[in-house]
Design a protein around this motif. Structure first.
Motif, PDB file in Angstrom:
ATOM      1  N   SER A   1      43.681  23.423 -11.981  1.00 22.09           N
ATOM      2  CA  SER A   1      42.705  24.760 -11.734  1.00 22.09           C
ATOM      3  C   SER A   1      43.108  26.187 -11.747  1.00 22.09           C
ATOM      4  CB  SER A   1      41.932  23.718 -11.157  1.00 22.09           C
ATOM      5  OG  SER A   1      40.741  25.137 -10.473  1.00 22.09           O
ATOM      6  N   LYS A   2      42.577  26.890 -12.001  1.00 21.48           N
ATOM      7  CA  LYS A   2      42.241  28.480 -12.006  1.00 21.48           C
ATOM      8  C   LYS A   2      41.607  28.785 -10.462  1.00 21.48           C
ATOM      9  CE  LYS A   2      41.901  29.855 -16.791  1.00 21.48           C
ATOM     10  NZ  LYS A   2      40.953  30.493 -17.610  1.00 21.48           N
ATOM     11  N   HIS A   3      41.102  27.784  -9.907  1.00 19.85           N
ATOM     12  CA  HIS A   3      40.635  28.695  -8.943  1.00 19.85           C
ATOM     13  C   HIS A   3      41.241  27.360  -7.507  1.00 19.85           C
ATOM     14  CE1 HIS A   3      37.752  29.794 -11.060  1.00 19.85           C
ATOM     15  NE2 HIS A   3      37.706  28.449 -11.723  1.00 19.85           N
ATOM     16  N   LEU A   4      42.549  27.070  -7.846  1.00 22.70           N
ATOM     17  CA  LEU A   4      43.234  26.400  -6.573  1.00 22.70           C
ATOM     18  C   LEU A   4      43.261  27.458  -5.516  1.00 22.70           C
ATOM     19  CD1 LEU A   4      45.299  23.906  -8.616  1.00 22.70           C
ATOM     20  CD2 LEU A   4      43.703  22.869  -7.375  1.00 22.70           C
ATOM     21  N   LEU A   5      42.977  26.632  -4.321  1.00 24.00           N
ATOM     22  CA  LEU A   5      43.056  27.949  -2.675  1.00 24.00           C
ATOM     23  C   LEU A   5      44.665  27.134  -1.784  1.00 24.00           C
ATOM     24  CD1 LEU A   5      39.765  28.801  -2.195  1.00 24.00           C
ATOM     25  CD2 LEU A   5      41.613  29.976  -3.783  1.00 24.00           C
ATOM     26  N   THR A   6      45.278  27.958  -1.176  1.00 25.23           N
ATOM     27  CA  THR A   6      46.393  27.996  -0.323  1.00 25.23           C
ATOM     28  C   THR A   6      45.389  27.375   0.979  1.00 25.23           C
ATOM     29  OG1 THR A   6      46.337  30.009   1.018  1.00 25.23           O
ATOM     30  CG2 THR A   6      47.914  28.990  -1.498  1.00 25.23           C
ATOM     31  N   ALA A   7      46.132  26.509   1.672  1.00 26.52           N
ATOM     32  CA  ALA A   7      45.768  26.160   3.482  1.00 26.52           C
ATOM     33  C   ALA A   7      44.870  27.409   4.157  1.00 26.52           C
ATOM     34  CB  ALA A   7      46.318  25.966   4.356  1.00 26.52           C
ATOM     35  N   LEU A   8      44.955  29.283   3.328  1.00 25.91           N
ATOM     36  CA  LEU A   8      44.801  30.249   3.997  1.00 25.91           C
ATOM     37  C   LEU A   8      43.772  30.876   3.418  1.00 25.91           C
ATOM     38  CD1 LEU A   8      48.097  31.882   4.882  1.00 25.91           C
ATOM     39  CD2 LEU A   8      46.802  30.764   5.911  1.00 25.91           C
ATOM     40  N   GLY A   9      43.106  29.805   2.319  1.00 33.85           N
ATOM     41  CA  GLY A   9      42.085  30.177   1.225  1.00 33.85           C
ATOM     42  C   GLY A   9      42.695  31.055   0.528  1.00 33.85           C
ATOM     43  N   LYS A  10      43.760  31.432  -0.200  1.00 37.75           N
ATOM     44  CA  LYS A  10      44.234  32.847  -0.894  1.00 37.75           C
ATOM     45  C   LYS A  10      44.092  31.382  -2.522  1.00 37.75           C
ATOM     46  CE  LYS A  10      46.210  35.240   2.599  1.00 37.75           C
ATOM     47  NZ  LYS A  10      47.582  36.447   2.794  1.00 37.75           N
ATOM     48  N   HIS A  11      44.626  32.310  -3.068  1.00 38.53           N
ATOM     49  CA  HIS A  11      44.818  31.635  -4.456  1.00 38.53           C
ATOM     50  C   HIS A  11      45.622  31.648  -4.373  1.00 38.53           C
ATOM     51  CE1 HIS A  11      41.222  32.886  -7.060  1.00 38.53           C
ATOM     52  NE2 HIS A  11      41.060  33.626  -6.333  1.00 38.53           N
ATOM     53  N   ARG A  12      46.025  29.754  -4.847  1.00 37.07           N
ATOM     54  CA  ARG A  12      47.234  29.282  -5.380  1.00 37.07           C
ATOM     55  C   ARG A  12      47.853  29.970  -6.822  1.00 37.07           C
ATOM     56  NH1 ARG A  12      49.862  24.934  -3.183  1.00 37.07           N
ATOM     57  NH2 ARG A  12      48.437  24.592  -2.038  1.00 37.07           N
ATOM     58  N   GLY A  13      48.899  30.757  -6.898  1.00 36.78           N
ATOM     59  CA  GLY A  13      49.896  31.487  -8.057  1.00 36.78           C
ATOM     60  C   GLY A  13      48.708  33.216  -8.631  1.00 36.78           C
ATOM     61  N   VAL A  14      48.813  33.002  -9.549  1.00 42.27           N
ATOM     62  CA  VAL A  14      47.870  34.217  -9.632  1.00 42.27           C
ATOM     63  C   VAL A  14      46.810  34.107  -9.863  1.00 42.27           C
ATOM     64  CG1 VAL A  14      48.251  35.732 -11.793  1.00 42.27           C
ATOM     65  CG2 VAL A  14      50.429  34.623 -11.239  1.00 42.27           C
ATOM     66  N   LYS A  15      46.124  34.816  -9.592  1.00 43.31           N
ATOM     67  CA  LYS A  15      44.655  34.699  -9.859  1.00 43.31           C
ATOM     68  C   LYS A  15      44.596  34.901 -11.198  1.00 43.31           C
ATOM     69  CE  LYS A  15      40.096  36.616  -8.369  1.00 43.31           C
ATOM     70  NZ  LYS A  15      39.374  37.557  -6.568  1.00 43.31           N
ATOM     71  N   GLY A  16      43.502  33.951 -11.519  1.00 43.70           N
ATOM     72  CA  GLY A  16      42.072  33.558 -13.550  1.00 43.70           C
ATOM     73  C   GLY A  16      43.595  32.907 -14.149  1.00 43.70           C
ATOM     74  N   GLN A  17      44.686  32.935 -13.908  1.00 43.85           N
ATOM     75  CA  GLN A  17      46.368  31.723 -14.226  1.00 43.85           C
ATOM     76  C   GLN A  17      45.637  30.350 -13.817  1.00 43.85           C
ATOM     77  OE1 GLN A  17      49.652  33.186 -15.549  1.00 43.85           O
ATOM     78  NE2 GLN A  17      48.908  35.469 -15.724  1.00 43.85           N
ATOM     79  N   PHE A  18      46.243  29.320 -14.185  1.00 50.70           N
ATOM     80  CA  PHE A  18      46.112  27.988 -14.171  1.00 50.70           C
ATOM     81  C   PHE A  18      46.917  27.874 -13.444  1.00 50.70           C
ATOM     82  CE2 PHE A  18      43.966  27.051 -17.872  1.00 50.70           C
ATOM     83  CZ  PHE A  18      42.609  25.994 -17.397  1.00 50.70           C
ATOM     84  N   SER A  19      47.341  26.783 -12.567  1.00 48.08           N
ATOM     85  CA  SER A  19      48.273  26.637 -11.112  1.00 48.08           C
ATOM     86  C   SER A  19      48.051  25.184 -10.758  1.00 48.08           C
ATOM     87  CB  SER A  19      48.468  27.235  -9.712  1.00 48.08           C
ATOM     88  OG  SER A  19      46.643  27.083  -9.406  1.00 48.08           O
ATOM     89  N   THR A  20      49.007  24.452 -10.699  1.00 46.35           N
ATOM     90  CA  THR A  20      49.086  23.166 -10.427  1.00 46.35           C
ATOM     91  C   THR A  20      49.533  22.670  -9.127  1.00 46.35           C
ATOM     92  OG1 THR A  20      49.968  22.461 -12.644  1.00 46.35           O
ATOM     93  CG2 THR A  20      50.098  20.549 -11.332  1.00 46.35           C
ATOM     94  N   LEU A  21      49.005  21.084  -8.785  1.00 52.07           N
ATOM     95  CA  LEU A  21      49.469  20.846  -7.277  1.00 52.07           C
ATOM     96  C   LEU A  21      49.482  19.483  -7.247  1.00 52.07           C
ATOM     97  CD1 LEU A  21      48.695  21.214  -4.068  1.00 52.07           C
ATOM     98  CD2 LEU A  21      46.568  20.308  -4.122  1.00 52.07           C
ATOM     99  N   VAL A  22      50.686  19.639  -6.656  1.00 50.86           N
ATOM    100  CA  VAL A  22      51.324  18.310  -6.762  1.00 50.86           C
ATOM    101  C   VAL A  22      50.757  17.256  -5.012  1.00 50.86           C
ATOM    102  CG1 VAL A  22      52.679  16.032  -6.793  1.00 50.86           C
ATOM    103  CG2 VAL A  22      52.777  17.753  -8.428  1.00 50.86           C
ATOM    104  N   SER A  23      50.101  16.054  -5.116  1.00 50.39           N
ATOM    105  CA  SER A  23      49.456  15.481  -4.370  1.00 50.39           C
ATOM    106  C   SER A  23      50.463  13.970  -3.734  1.00 50.39           C
ATOM    107  CB  SER A  23      48.038  15.174  -3.997  1.00 50.39           C
ATOM    108  OG  SER A  23      47.651  14.198  -4.866  1.00 50.39           O
TER     109      SER A  23
END
Length: 237
Positions: free
Chosen positions: A81-103
């Motif tokens: 997603s372009k809207h994935l956040l870290t535990a601190l509420g910040k954007h994961r990766g570069v804002k506005g670009q897709f980033s991937t989270l593995v769970s």
């Protein structure tokens, strides 16, 4: 004799999260008390934030026997997603670009647990009736974990306590040669076994938990398939 409500938990998959954090969702080797109370809440039709759930957690004493402990299965999920956040509420990766989270999510395959609940007779009868006619769908820890048999067994009046019941109730088919038992330690000062603290009792605030002490021990199964209570020893995880 104490009234004891017996549950039988069997399914293709079960998952009892205990120390899950963010993108890692574990499963404990025994059902958590919060998970069992949540299951009862579904049967009763109580919302997640209903204060009666915490009261029920305090009213009931619980024991469990791993007739089949199951095998761990780890499922990997990816979310992009372009809207994935870290535990601190910040954007994961570069804002506005897709980033991937593995769970990672752990499950118990082909496990079977016999659970014994001790409490007031009126409370146990209310739960038993609700389990026979549940308000909402019942599941074994996670909503994807569907039971393969009715969860309720019945209310027993022939055992002195949870420990005696878990040592005498019939085993599941394909049970292990050595059975591990877990019992809340209240009023059990003479049982031999390892003592642990589990942070899985429901608190009064949403998603809050507090610690309870449990005893784990092993019971050897005789060649005839019966529990041999005389042969007991310390348990392993």
């Amino acid at each position: 004799m104490q009234p004891l409500l017996v549950l039988r938990l069997e399914g293709l998959l079960q998952s009892w999260g205990e120390i899950s954090k963010w993108n890692y969702r574990d499963s404990a080797v025994f059902p958590t008390k919060s998970g069992i109370v949540g299951l009862l809440g579904c049967a009763l039709g109580w919302q997640r934030n209903d204060p009666r759930l915490a009261e029920l957690s305090q009213q009931l004493r619980m024991g469990a026997r791993a007739d089949r402990k199951g095998l761990i299965l780890t499922d990997f999920h990816t979310v992009q997603s372009k809207h994935l956040l870290t535990a601190l509420g910040k954007h994961r990766g570069v804002k506005g670009q897709f980033s991937t989270l593995v769970s990672h999510r752990d499950y118990l395959q082909d496990a079977y647990f016999t659970v014994v609940l001790q409490g007031e007779q009126e409370t146990l009868e209310q739960i038993y009736t609700a389990l026979k006619h549940p308000k909402w769908t019942l599941f074994l820890g996670r909503k994807s974990c569907v039971p393969s048999r009715p969860i309720y067994d019945r209310i027993y009046y022939c055992y002195q306590d949870i420990d005696e019941a878990l040592s005498a109730l019939p085993l599941a088919s394909r049970a292990s040669d050595v059975i591990t038992v877990e019992i809340e330690s209240q009023a059990y000062t003479d049982i031999q076994g390892n003592r642990y603290n589990r942070n899985d009792a429901l608190g009064t605030k949403p998603r809050s938990f507090f610690s309870r002490e449990v005893i784990r021990k092993r019971i050897v199964v005789s060649t005839g398939g019966e529990l041999n209570v005389s042969q007991q020893g310390d348990s392993v995880h």
